[in-house]
Enzyme design. Structure first.
Site, PDB file in Angstrom:
ATOM      1  N   LYS A  11       0.820  -1.215   0.000  1.00 20.78           N
ATOM      2  CA  LYS A  11       0.000   0.000   0.000  1.00 20.78           C
ATOM      3  C   LYS A  11       0.861   1.275   0.000  1.00 20.78           C
ATOM      4  O   LYS A  11       2.070   1.221   0.265  1.00 20.78           O
ATOM      5  CB  LYS A  11      -0.936  -0.034   1.214  1.00 20.78           C
ATOM      6  CG  LYS A  11      -1.928  -1.209   1.159  1.00 20.78           C
ATOM      7  CD  LYS A  11      -2.964  -1.124   2.269  1.00 20.78           C
ATOM      8  CE  LYS A  11      -3.947  -2.278   2.182  1.00 20.78           C
ATOM      9  NZ  LYS A  11      -5.023  -2.178   3.188  1.00 20.78           N
ATOM     10  N   TYR A  51     -12.490  -1.454  -4.405  1.00 23.40           N
ATOM     11  CA  TYR A  51     -13.035  -1.680  -3.055  1.00 23.40           C
ATOM     12  C   TYR A  51     -14.561  -1.610  -3.009  1.00 23.40           C
ATOM     13  O   TYR A  51     -15.126  -1.411  -1.932  1.00 23.40           O
ATOM     14  CB  TYR A  51     -12.421  -0.680  -2.069  1.00 23.40           C
ATOM     15  CG  TYR A  51     -11.005  -1.025  -1.677  1.00 23.40           C
ATOM     16  CD1 TYR A  51     -10.733  -2.141  -0.883  1.00 23.40           C
ATOM     17  CD2 TYR A  51      -9.934  -0.249  -2.089  1.00 23.40           C
ATOM     18  CE1 TYR A  51      -9.444  -2.481  -0.519  1.00 23.40           C
ATOM     19  CE2 TYR A  51      -8.623  -0.581  -1.723  1.00 23.40           C
ATOM     20  CZ  TYR A  51      -8.397  -1.700  -0.940  1.00 23.40           C
ATOM     21  OH  TYR A  51      -7.124  -2.032  -0.575  1.00 23.40           O
ATOM     22  N   PHE A  59     -15.622   3.227   6.586  1.00 26.49           N
ATOM     23  CA  PHE A  59     -14.256   3.637   6.232  1.00 26.49           C
ATOM     24  C   PHE A  59     -14.020   3.697   4.710  1.00 26.49           C
ATOM     25  O   PHE A  59     -12.903   3.944   4.265  1.00 26.49           O
ATOM     26  CB  PHE A  59     -13.226   2.711   6.891  1.00 26.49           C
ATOM     27  CG  PHE A  59     -13.430   1.237   6.602  1.00 26.49           C
ATOM     28  CD1 PHE A  59     -12.959   0.666   5.425  1.00 26.49           C
ATOM     29  CD2 PHE A  59     -14.082   0.425   7.523  1.00 26.49           C
ATOM     30  CE1 PHE A  59     -13.137  -0.686   5.158  1.00 26.49           C
ATOM     31  CE2 PHE A  59     -14.272  -0.935   7.262  1.00 26.49           C
ATOM     32  CZ  PHE A  59     -13.795  -1.492   6.077  1.00 26.49           C
ATOM     33  N   ARG A  87      -2.311 -14.678   4.371  1.00 23.11           N
ATOM     34  CA  ARG A  87      -2.961 -13.882   5.423  1.00 23.11           C
ATOM     35  C   ARG A  87      -2.266 -14.091   6.769  1.00 23.11           C
ATOM     36  O   ARG A  87      -2.184 -13.170   7.587  1.00 23.11           O
ATOM     37  CB  ARG A  87      -4.466 -14.176   5.473  1.00 23.11           C
ATOM     38  CG  ARG A  87      -5.155 -13.492   4.266  1.00 23.11           C
ATOM     39  CD  ARG A  87      -6.617 -13.802   4.174  1.00 23.11           C
ATOM     40  NE  ARG A  87      -7.429 -13.114   5.161  1.00 23.11           N
ATOM     41  CZ  ARG A  87      -7.897 -11.881   5.025  1.00 23.11           C
ATOM     42  NH1 ARG A  87      -7.587 -11.150   3.964  1.00 23.11           N
ATOM     43  NH2 ARG A  87      -8.682 -11.355   5.947  1.00 23.11           N
ATOM     44  N   THR A  93      -5.488  -7.341  10.403  1.00 19.13           N
ATOM     45  CA  THR A  93      -5.770  -6.072   9.705  1.00 19.13           C
ATOM     46  C   THR A  93      -5.280  -4.883  10.511  1.00 19.13           C
ATOM     47  O   THR A  93      -4.687  -3.953   9.968  1.00 19.13           O
ATOM     48  CB  THR A  93      -7.300  -5.937   9.462  1.00 19.13           C
ATOM     49  OG1 THR A  93      -7.745  -7.112   8.780  1.00 19.13           O
ATOM     50  CG2 THR A  93      -7.621  -4.714   8.643  1.00 19.13           C
ATOM     51  N   ARG A 104       2.642  -6.873   8.739  1.00 20.60           N
ATOM     52  CA  ARG A 104       1.982  -5.686   9.317  1.00 20.60           C
ATOM     53  C   ARG A 104       2.620  -5.293  10.646  1.00 20.60           C
ATOM     54  O   ARG A 104       2.733  -4.103  10.963  1.00 20.60           O
ATOM     55  CB  ARG A 104       0.482  -5.924   9.447  1.00 20.60           C
ATOM     56  CG  ARG A 104      -0.214  -5.787   8.088  1.00 20.60           C
ATOM     57  CD  ARG A 104      -1.667  -6.126   8.177  1.00 20.60           C
ATOM     58  NE  ARG A 104      -2.391  -5.833   6.933  1.00 20.60           N
ATOM     59  CZ  ARG A 104      -3.466  -6.493   6.542  1.00 20.60           C
ATOM     60  NH1 ARG A 104      -3.949  -7.479   7.273  1.00 20.60           N
ATOM     61  NH2 ARG A 104      -4.077  -6.171   5.421  1.00 20.60           N
ATOM     62  N   ASN A 114      -2.045   0.174   6.720  1.00 20.23           N
ATOM     63  CA  ASN A 114      -1.599  -1.130   7.226  1.00 20.23           C
ATOM     64  C   ASN A 114      -0.713  -1.887   6.247  1.00 20.23           C
ATOM     65  O   ASN A 114      -0.655  -3.106   6.253  1.00 20.23           O
ATOM     66  CB  ASN A 114      -2.785  -1.966   7.724  1.00 20.23           C
ATOM     67  CG  ASN A 114      -3.722  -2.396   6.620  1.00 20.23           C
ATOM     68  OD1 ASN A 114      -3.597  -1.946   5.490  1.00 20.23           O
ATOM     69  ND2 ASN A 114      -4.643  -3.285   6.938  1.00 20.23           N
ATOM     70  N   HIS A 117      -2.094  -5.518   1.475  1.00 14.77           N
ATOM     71  CA  HIS A 117      -3.389  -6.189   1.305  1.00 14.77           C
ATOM     72  C   HIS A 117      -3.154  -7.652   0.947  1.00 14.77           C
ATOM     73  O   HIS A 117      -2.189  -7.971   0.261  1.00 14.77           O
ATOM     74  CB  HIS A 117      -4.155  -5.502   0.169  1.00 14.77           C
ATOM     75  CG  HIS A 117      -5.348  -6.260  -0.312  1.00 14.77           C
ATOM     76  ND1 HIS A 117      -6.561  -6.196   0.324  1.00 14.77           N
ATOM     77  CD2 HIS A 117      -5.515  -7.112  -1.361  1.00 14.77           C
ATOM     78  CE1 HIS A 117      -7.431  -6.977  -0.319  1.00 14.77           C
ATOM     79  NE2 HIS A 117      -6.815  -7.539  -1.347  1.00 14.77           N
ATOM     80  N   GLU A 128      -9.298  -9.896  -8.029  1.00  7.31           N
ATOM     81  CA  GLU A 128      -8.365  -8.795  -7.755  1.00  7.31           C
ATOM     82  C   GLU A 128      -7.142  -8.853  -8.670  1.00  7.31           C
ATOM     83  O   GLU A 128      -6.675  -7.823  -9.157  1.00  7.31           O
ATOM     84  CB  GLU A 128      -7.971  -8.833  -6.271  1.00  7.31           C
ATOM     85  CG  GLU A 128      -9.156  -8.492  -5.374  1.00  7.31           C
ATOM     86  CD  GLU A 128      -8.917  -8.753  -3.892  1.00  7.31           C
ATOM     87  OE1 GLU A 128      -9.840  -8.510  -3.105  1.00  7.31           O
ATOM     88  OE2 GLU A 128      -7.802  -9.205  -3.516  1.00  7.31           O
TER      89      GLU A 128
HETATM   90  P1  CMP Z   1      -7.628  -4.577   3.533  1.00 10.37           P
HETATM   91  O1  CMP Z   1      -8.163  -5.817   4.158  1.00 10.37           O
HETATM   92  O2  CMP Z   1      -6.424  -4.651   2.708  1.00 10.37           O
HETATM   93  O3  CMP Z   1      -8.806  -3.902   2.681  1.00 10.37           O
HETATM   94  C1  CMP Z   1      -9.804  -3.161   3.340  1.00 10.37           C
HETATM   95  C2  CMP Z   1      -9.122  -2.138   4.204  1.00 10.37           C
HETATM   96  O4  CMP Z   1      -9.946  -1.239   4.898  1.00 10.37           O
HETATM   97  C3  CMP Z   1      -8.364  -2.861   5.306  1.00 10.37           C
HETATM   98  O5  CMP Z   1      -7.268  -3.538   4.689  1.00 10.37           O
HETATM   99  C4  CMP Z   1      -8.001  -1.700   6.224  1.00 10.37           C
HETATM  100  O6  CMP Z   1      -6.790  -1.078   5.858  1.00 10.37           O
HETATM  101  C5  CMP Z   1      -9.130  -0.692   5.949  1.00 10.37           C
HETATM  102  N1  CMP Z   1      -9.929  -0.463   7.150  1.00 10.37           N
HETATM  103  C6  CMP Z   1     -10.079   0.715   7.760  1.00 10.37           C
HETATM  104  N2  CMP Z   1     -10.880   0.599   8.841  1.00 10.37           N
HETATM  105  C7  CMP Z   1     -11.239  -0.710   8.914  1.00 10.37           C
HETATM  106  C8  CMP Z   1     -12.061  -1.459   9.820  1.00 10.37           C
HETATM  107  N3  CMP Z   1     -12.685  -0.881  10.846  1.00 10.37           N
HETATM  108  N4  CMP Z   1     -12.201  -2.783   9.568  1.00 10.37           N
HETATM  109  C9  CMP Z   1     -11.614  -3.373   8.514  1.00 10.37           C
HETATM  110  N5  CMP Z   1     -10.824  -2.702   7.627  1.00 10.37           N
HETATM  111  C10 CMP Z   1     -10.646  -1.388   7.838  1.00 10.37           C
END
Ligand code: CMP
Length: 139
Positions: A11, A51, A59, A87, A93, A104, A114, A117, A128
């Site tokens: 990212k 997305y 968010f 993962r 996350t 991460r 973060n 992805h 994707e």
């Molecule tokens: P990723 O799983 O790569 O794709 C969705 C992204 O939304 C996730 O990473 C986070 O970086 C972002 N995000 C921000 N807030 C939240 C949240 N509350 N729960 C999950 N993802 C979140």
């Protein structure tokens, strides 16, 4: 094909910090083969499309504006049990909950920034990967 495939994106926060190479090294040393790789930048519209699945989440707007704020490094990866193992390698996350040694934990700043992805299913990995790479970009 030796195993299954997943999709990843390093990212904008991690690319900006100059740790893209270190993250790719950790990915390769963890047994993932790079099938496709590039550096690119999403427009806001492209990030919204990528997305779309999160469009109802609170968010969503911040996520799309962050993901289009700077260069990213998308890749298709191959390994046995790729989606699940990747993962595990990237960690939770929210980096505050990520285990020691995960990407991460090593490189992410916050749940928004973060670092990386990872696809959550084989089906999404394919969708994707197809978003970023044509057939002639995969080896
Ligand atoms: P990723 O799983 O790569 O794709 C969705 C992204 O939304 C996730 O990473 C986070 O970086 C972002 N995000 C921000 N807030 C939240 C949240 N509350 N729960 C999950 N993802 C979140």
């Amino acid at each position: 094909m030796n195993g299954s495939r997943t999709f990843t994106m390093i990212k904008p926060d991690a690319v900006e910090k100059g740790v893209g190479g270190a993250i790719l090294k950790q990915i390769q040393e963890s047994g993932f083969k790079i099938i496709a790789l590039k550096q690119t930048k999403l427009s806001l519209e492209q990030a919204q499309k990528f997305y779309f699945i999160h469009r109802e989440r609170p968010f969503y707007n911040d996520l799309c504006s962050f993901m289009s704020s700077g260069p990213i490094i998308p890749a298709i990866l191959e390994k046995e049990n790729a989606v699940e193992d990747f993962r595990k390698l990237i960690g939770a996350t929210n980096p505050a909950n990520a285990e020691a040694g995960t990407i991460r934990k090593n490189y992410a700043e916050s749940i928004d920034k973060n670092a990386i992805h990872g696809s959550d299913s084989d089906e999404n990995a394919q969708i994707e990967g197809n978003f970023f790479f044509t057939e002639v970009e995969r080896f």
